[in-house]
Motif scaffolding. Structure first.
Motif, PDB file in Angstrom:
ATOM      1  N   GLY A 232       0.823  -1.206   0.000  1.00  7.59           N
ATOM      2  CA  GLY A 232       0.000   0.000   0.000  1.00  7.59           C
ATOM      3  C   GLY A 232       0.853   1.249   0.000  1.00  7.59           C
ATOM      4  N   SER A 235       2.584   4.072   3.304  1.00  3.60           N
ATOM      5  CA  SER A 235       2.654   3.436   4.613  1.00  3.60           C
ATOM      6  C   SER A 235       4.013   2.773   4.786  1.00  3.60           C
ATOM      7  N   GLY A 238       3.356  -0.680   5.595  1.00  2.08           N
ATOM      8  CA  GLY A 238       2.950  -1.363   4.377  1.00  2.08           C
ATOM      9  C   GLY A 238       4.138  -1.827   3.556  1.00  2.08           C
ATOM     10  N   LYS A 277      -8.009  -5.158  -4.854  1.00  2.00           N
ATOM     11  CA  LYS A 277      -7.708  -4.286  -3.713  1.00  2.00           C
ATOM     12  C   LYS A 277      -6.572  -3.346  -4.095  1.00  2.00           C
ATOM     13  N   SER A 279      -5.679  -0.493  -3.213  1.00  2.00           N
ATOM     14  CA  SER A 279      -5.012   0.274  -2.159  1.00  2.00           C
ATOM     15  C   SER A 279      -3.921  -0.522  -1.466  1.00  2.00           C
ATOM     16  N   GLY A 280      -3.830  -1.829  -1.769  1.00  2.00           N
ATOM     17  CA  GLY A 280      -2.820  -2.666  -1.140  1.00  2.00           C
ATOM     18  C   GLY A 280      -3.251  -3.159   0.230  1.00  2.00           C
ATOM     19  N   GLY A 283      -2.611   0.134   2.608  1.00  2.00           N
ATOM     20  CA  GLY A 283      -2.659   1.469   2.012  1.00  2.00           C
ATOM     21  C   GLY A 283      -3.644   2.370   2.729  1.00  2.00           C
ATOM     22  N   ARG A 284      -3.267   3.653   2.829  1.00  3.58           N
ATOM     23  CA  ARG A 284      -4.136   4.620   3.499  1.00  3.58           C
ATOM     24  C   ARG A 284      -3.814   6.003   2.957  1.00  3.58           C
TER      25      ARG A 284
END
Length: 288
Positions: A232, A235, A238, A277, A279-280, A283-284
């Motif tokens: 993501g 992060s 991440g 998905k 965003s991973g 992810g954010r």
């Protein structure tokens, strides 16, 4: 026991992958620049470690300081002198610029060092230890621990330092950060320098694992892409999770489909992740 050994090998390698990717992810997330030059930065870090060990006797574990410092200065100058001039342009512009710079860097290293593969052969390697029936390569394990510590140090800097908070502010909203007195272009240059620093440190540690050649640049860049998408974008945690996941996927892919297909399997899973998905895993919005 075989699967446990494969998993262990994958996780050790994945820790090094995380260090490759975290700098790439930082630059992409803060500057919105896809830095095609990143793979060459990793290779240059490996060369610094190689020549430091061969000519000065400096262990690659210690060369992370030299490689990181040299790459930080180089990255800062490249960003401040070139990329900052087009950083507000469409992403394709910066993509083409970093692609051109990568061609220059790659061909420059071929002219300077040739395309022959070199390797760091330690005079006194740590060897291996058997723990719980598993063979643990100690040199790689120490390299992985150092890689994770570097990634943790970057997280600490981002969260607890003034520069880190400025980087996060620019990542969230560059215009608002500028109104608060943050010198955005300077932060861009520092961020790019930190990304190059992490690449150089990763290259120094990877010199113990991979043969060194300018031809490895695209492979390291591909690893950075895969880890960023797996973990993501935006992060630090991440990047660590994505790196460990990629290392494990590669190891098991090599076991079941052959070593030549390990990275291919990782890219196939990457495509599936982008579909279901994007965003991973972690992810954010906003860089931690």
């Amino acid at each position: 026991m075989l699967y446990a050994q494969i998993l262990l090998n994958g996780l050790v390698l994945g820790g090094l992958y995380a260090t490759i990717a975290v700098g790439f992810s930082l630059v992409w997330g803060v500057l919105n620049v896809i830095n095609i030059l990143h793979g060459s930065f990793v290779v240059l870090g490996s060369y610094i470690a190689y020549f430091s060990y061969v000519h000065l006797g400096i262990h690659p574990y210690l060369s992370i300081v030299t490689a990181g410092a040299v790459l930080f200065v180089l990255g800062y100058c490249v960003q401040a002198g070139l990329i900052n001039r087009v950083v507000g342009a469409p992403v394709l512009t910066t993509l083409v610029l970093t692609f051109g710079l990568d061609l220059i860097a790659n061909n420059g290293m071929i002219l300077a060092f040739s395309a022959d593969y070199r390797s760091v052969t330690l005079a006194n390697p740590l060897g291996s230890a058997i723990i719980g029936g598993l063979v643990v390569p100690l040199d790689r394990l120490v390299a992985m621990i150092l890689a994770i510590l570097l990634t943790g140090l970057l997280y600490f800097v981002l969260v607890h330092s003034r520069i880190g908070r400025a980087i996060i502010a620019v990542r969230m909203d560059a215009e608002a950060a500028a109104l608060m007195g943050v010198k955005v272009k300077r932060i861009y240059a520092i961020t790019f320098g930190i990304g190059a620093l992490m690449a150089g440190a990763a290259g120094s540690l990877l010199s113990l694992v991979f043969p060194i050649s300018p031809l490895n640049g695209p492979e390291f860049l591909g690893i950075a892409f895969v880890v960023c998408v797996l973990g993501g974008l935006g992060s630090v945690a991440g990047a660590v999770v994505g790196g460990l996941a990629l290392g494990a996927i590669q190891s098991f892919g090599a076991l079941f489909f052959g070593p030549q297909h390990g990275l291919t399997i990782a890219f196939a899973l990457l495509i599936l992740l982008l579909i279901f998905k994007p965003s991973g895993i972690m992810g954010r919005r906003g860089y931690e």
